[in-house]
Design an enzyme around this catalytic site. Structure first.
Site, PDB file in Angstrom:
ATOM      1  N   ASP A 123      37.031  88.332  64.843  1.00 24.96           N
ATOM      2  CA  ASP A 123      36.422  88.262  65.840  1.00 24.96           C
ATOM      3  C   ASP A 123      35.007  88.907  66.314  1.00 24.96           C
ATOM      4  OD1 ASP A 123      36.412  90.260  64.695  1.00 24.96           O
ATOM      5  OD2 ASP A 123      37.950  92.014  66.274  1.00 24.96           O
ATOM      6  N   LYS A 164      41.769  81.797  66.548  1.00 27.53           N
ATOM      7  CA  LYS A 164      41.496  84.015  66.644  1.00 27.53           C
ATOM      8  C   LYS A 164      43.544  84.043  67.261  1.00 27.53           C
ATOM      9  CE  LYS A 164      38.930  86.252  69.433  1.00 27.53           C
ATOM     10  NZ  LYS A 164      38.565  87.057  70.445  1.00 27.53           N
TER      11      LYS A 164
END
Length: 220
Positions: free
Chosen positions: A143, A125
């Site tokens: 996210d 991420k």
């Protein structure tokens, strides 16, 4: 939906989000310095971007370079980083990341997923955030907002919470040059409209493109 239908829908959603949020910017205030975004991305785990911004103003004032952080007393780093939660691990990761950045990369953040994953506390991420915002190599930042909202849109089942799987499902659905901005916009949309507990489905500008919202509308 077929893969083709998902791709067409997500492109429509991306275009609508661009109309709603023309200025797609990262919520983390990294001031154009890649090493700062590296640290802020790590500190953002289980913490709000607003808090990270506040904490990092103090952190970067006290330690204005990667070298300064690499040489910092760990107790001082822990004290400043404490409001971000998990402060002992995050402080050590921050220090170790700066040491790695200086010793092996001469202070220049690398531009590949493989190398970015070497940095302590950096997962896919954060690596995708860095690649997208710094180098324009779009990658899905899976996210909580992205995972929740794209599930509601119908891109995958709503209870899927595996960020790696979600990244792989979404990546082929958007043009690479649009992925980074899409991820920033989906965060803003998640805060303004499609929040976790009570999404404003009936007034949502994307209602007609959302499976969750249209199901809810039919029941109303």
């Amino acid at each position: 939906m077929t893969q083709k239908q998902k791709k067409e829908r997500l492109e429509q959603i991306a275009n609508k989000l661009e109309e709603l949020y023309p200025d797609a910017v990262c919520a983390l205030e990294w001031e154009g310095e890649p090493w700062k975004l590296l640290i802020m991305g790590r500190l953002s785990a289980q913490c709000t971007d607003a808090r990270v911004n506040t904490v990092c103003k103090e952190l970067f004032t006290a330690f204005p370079t990667p070298q300064a952080i690499a040489e910092a007393d760990i107790g001082e780093l822990e004290h400043i980083i404490r409001p971000c939660g998990l402060y002992r691990v995050k402080a050590q990761n921050t220090k170790d990341a700066c040491i790695l950045l200086i010793n092996e990369y001469n202070g220049i953040l690398p531009d590949s997923m493989e190398e970015l994953l070497r940095f302590p506390g950096v997962g896919r991420k954060v690596a995708n955030l860095l690649l997208g915002d710094i180098y324009g190599k779009g990658g899905v930042v899976a996210d909580t907002h992205c995972m929740r909202i794209c599930g509601r849109f119908g891109m995958y089942r709503e209870d899927l919470r595996d960020p790696v799987k979600i990244e792989r499902l979404l990546t082929p659905l958007l043009p690479p040059e649009k992925i980074s901005d899409f991820c920033h916009r989906i965060v803003l949309f998640g805060r303004d409209v499609c929040n976790a507990r009570s999404p404003a489905c009936m007034t949502c500008p994307l209602l007609e493109l959302c499976e969750h919202g249209t199901r809810k509308e039919k029941k109303a």
